[in-house]
Scaffold this motif. Sequence first.
Motif, PDB file in Angstrom:
ATOM      1  N   GLY A  43     -15.205  -6.108  -8.995  1.00 25.61           N
ATOM      2  CA  GLY A  43     -13.737  -5.943  -8.767  1.00 25.61           C
ATOM      3  C   GLY A  43     -12.831  -4.750 -10.394  1.00 25.61           C
ATOM      4  N   SER A  44     -11.871  -4.888 -10.022  1.00 27.68           N
ATOM      5  CA  SER A  44     -11.217  -4.336 -11.229  1.00 27.68           C
ATOM      6  C   SER A  44     -10.732  -5.339 -12.203  1.00 27.68           C
ATOM      7  N   MET A  45     -10.934  -4.889 -13.010  1.00 34.13           N
ATOM      8  CA  MET A  45     -11.222  -6.626 -14.563  1.00 34.13           C
ATOM      9  C   MET A  45     -10.130  -7.272 -14.329  1.00 34.13           C
ATOM     10  N   GLU A  46      -9.280  -7.070 -13.886  1.00 33.37           N
ATOM     11  CA  GLU A  46      -7.610  -7.582 -13.992  1.00 33.37           C
ATOM     12  C   GLU A  46      -8.153  -8.970 -12.385  1.00 33.37           C
ATOM     13  N   GLU A  47      -8.624  -8.488 -11.607  1.00 37.82           N
ATOM     14  CA  GLU A  47      -9.527  -9.294 -10.012  1.00 37.82           C
ATOM     15  C   GLU A  47     -11.034 -10.295 -10.926  1.00 37.82           C
ATOM     16  N   VAL A  48     -11.368  -9.983 -11.739  1.00 37.17           N
ATOM     17  CA  VAL A  48     -12.796 -10.156 -11.948  1.00 37.17           C
ATOM     18  C   VAL A  48     -12.827 -11.922 -13.500  1.00 37.17           C
ATOM     19  N   LYS A  49     -11.714 -10.961 -13.892  1.00 35.48           N
ATOM     20  CA  LYS A  49     -11.496 -12.174 -15.201  1.00 35.48           C
ATOM     21  C   LYS A  49     -10.031 -13.418 -15.088  1.00 35.48           C
TER      22      LYS A  49
END
Length: 235
Positions: free
Chosen positions: A214-220
């Motif tokens: 997913g997007s970096m924000e979604e993943v982390k």
Amino acid sequence: MLRIENLTKKYGNKTAVDNLSLHVKKGLIYGFIGHNGAGKTTTIKCCCGILHFDAGEIYIDGVSIKEDPLGCKRKIAYIPDNPYLYEFLTGIKYLNFIADIFAIPQTEREEKIRRYADLFELTADLPLPISAYSRGMKQKLAIISALIHDPKLVILDEPFVGLDPKATHHLKNIMREICSNGGAVFFSTHVLEVAEKLCDEVAIIKNGKLVISGSMEEVKGNDSLEDIFLELEGE
């Protein structure tokens, strides 16, 4: 730009990549994360048409790499973690050899070679045989050769290994420039801090299977990418 659908690749009884699906959209830098032996390089080589695969499909800009491998290869550039170069050639002869393969006109190739060789401070070394190059110099030459035909999709396997900080900075800018011009970048890395700052989207693979994407924000979320990776690796 790159669509992987249910990719499976086996080596004998071992499944290296297991039913993997990813979508790398135009304009995005996409990071591919996993431990050694997770299946990253196998996936990348399948995407580049280097390895045949047992099941699934891979599309480059909407074209199946199974049905039109040459057409797909014209649109991509692949930079492996340890580039194999013809070391008996000089740097400039190697770049002209690659330009000949893609039928790049003389004026255009000269402009591109000059631009990138100057950027990576390799111009003075182009008349030398590649056998005299250091690891970092070979990596820079491989990068230049990969960019010479204006690829729509750049696929890199551990691209920052062997590069000095200045060259790493230039490569990051080039990756972003490719995306700004409507292309895409798909790369594997162990340098999680770089991936976190550079990537728009990311996928983590473990034992050949997709764990999260997913997007970096979604993943982390509110954690670091390193924290998420270590947590998933410990499961």
